[in-house]
Design an enzyme around this catalytic site. Structure first.
Site, PDB file in Angstrom:
ATOM      1  N   CYS A  77      85.509   7.757 -66.842  1.00  0.00           N
ATOM      2  CA  CYS A  77      86.811   7.891 -67.491  1.00  0.00           C
ATOM      3  C   CYS A  77      87.785   6.820 -67.001  1.00  0.00           C
ATOM      4  O   CYS A  77      87.533   5.630 -67.181  1.00  0.00           O
ATOM      5  CB  CYS A  77      87.362   9.304 -67.331  1.00  0.00           C
ATOM      6  SG  CYS A  77      88.657   9.679 -68.554  1.00  0.00           S
ATOM      7  N   HIS A 176      83.094  12.360 -69.522  1.00  0.00           N
ATOM      8  CA  HIS A 176      83.003  13.095 -68.263  1.00  0.00           C
ATOM      9  C   HIS A 176      81.600  13.684 -68.137  1.00  0.00           C
ATOM     10  O   HIS A 176      81.330  14.782 -68.633  1.00  0.00           O
ATOM     11  CB  HIS A 176      84.057  14.202 -68.219  1.00  0.00           C
ATOM     12  CG  HIS A 176      85.450  13.679 -68.095  1.00  0.00           C
ATOM     13  ND1 HIS A 176      85.978  13.277 -66.893  1.00  0.00           N
ATOM     14  CD2 HIS A 176      86.404  13.452 -69.032  1.00  0.00           C
ATOM     15  CE1 HIS A 176      87.215  12.844 -67.089  1.00  0.00           C
ATOM     16  NE2 HIS A 176      87.484  12.928 -68.387  1.00  0.00           N
ATOM     17  N   GLU A 178      80.281  14.947 -65.659  1.00  0.00           N
ATOM     18  CA  GLU A 178      80.294  16.147 -64.803  1.00  0.00           C
ATOM     19  C   GLU A 178      80.588  17.430 -65.577  1.00  0.00           C
ATOM     20  O   GLU A 178      80.321  18.521 -65.076  1.00  0.00           O
ATOM     21  CB  GLU A 178      81.300  15.966 -63.659  1.00  0.00           C
ATOM     22  CG  GLU A 178      82.754  15.992 -64.042  1.00  0.00           C
ATOM     23  CD  GLU A 178      83.311  14.682 -64.568  1.00  0.00           C
ATOM     24  OE1 GLU A 178      84.532  14.623 -64.815  1.00  0.00           O
ATOM     25  OE2 GLU A 178      82.540  13.716 -64.746  1.00  0.00           O
TER      26      GLU A 178
END
Length: 194
Positions: A77, A176, A178
């Protein structure tokens, strides 16, 4: 294996920590140059604003440390955007690892920021091993890295843009990983196995 998450003036670090916890990875969150340089893997995540984040990196000298790292580095990001040359966000000079610019999406016909799940395609990287073409990832951003020779995955919102970048030991993702489900976890796992 020593994994370091770079600590700087950017949010969303907790979700990266949770993702690494789920993968059973021990990590250190730090802005200490020695700890970063001695790591086997470095993750440079972030949610925030480019000029504020760059100011913190410069204050700590990390704007010089990060481009000189030799181990695998993954920016996500805002981390990815700060690895580029320049951002239109507050006219910010960034680290220049990738010699490309970060531009603001044209909001005249699309809602900005680009928020939500979108597919990535044309990927060509060991980080995407095991993923199927058009896999969905989670995005939250108003600025994008232009397409270039560094592009290893694309996404389309307003126009095609770089979903992932790669140069030497530096990898980056606009999305993202994650919080992108099992596909995002696979990308993180592939990075940690490099």
């Amino acid at each position: 294996m020593k994994t370091v998450i770079i600590k700087y003036n950017a949010g969303n670090v907790q979700s990266v920590m949770y993702a690494l916890d789920r993968l059973g990875v021990n990590y250190l969150w730090t802005d200490d140059e020695n700890e970063i340089c001695s790591a086997d893997k470095v993750i440079f995540p972030g949610v925030g604003e480019a000029s504020t984040a760059m100011a913190y990196l410069k204050e700590k000298g990390l704007d010089k440390v990060i481009p000189g790292l030799k181990q695998p580095v993954l920016g996500t990001c805002v981390g990815m955007q700060l690895m580029c040359k320049h951002s239109e966000e507050n006219n910010t000079d960034c680290m220049g690892i990738f010699d490309i610019n970060v531009k603001r999406f044209d909001s005249s016909s699309f809602k900005v920021p680009h928020v939500g799940w979108n597919n990535i395609y044309n990927f060509k990287s060991e980080l995407t091993a095991g993923l199927t073409e058009q896999s969905y990832m989670y995005f939250v951003h108003s600025y994008y890295a232009e397409l270039s020779d560094y592009t290893i995955a694309e996404c389309d919102y307003v126009q095609p843009f770089s979903a992932m970048l790669h140069k030497d030991n530096f990898y980056a993702a606009q999305f993202h990983a994650e919080i992108s489900g099992k596909e995002g976890a696979a990308i993180l796992n592939n990075f940690l196995r490099l």
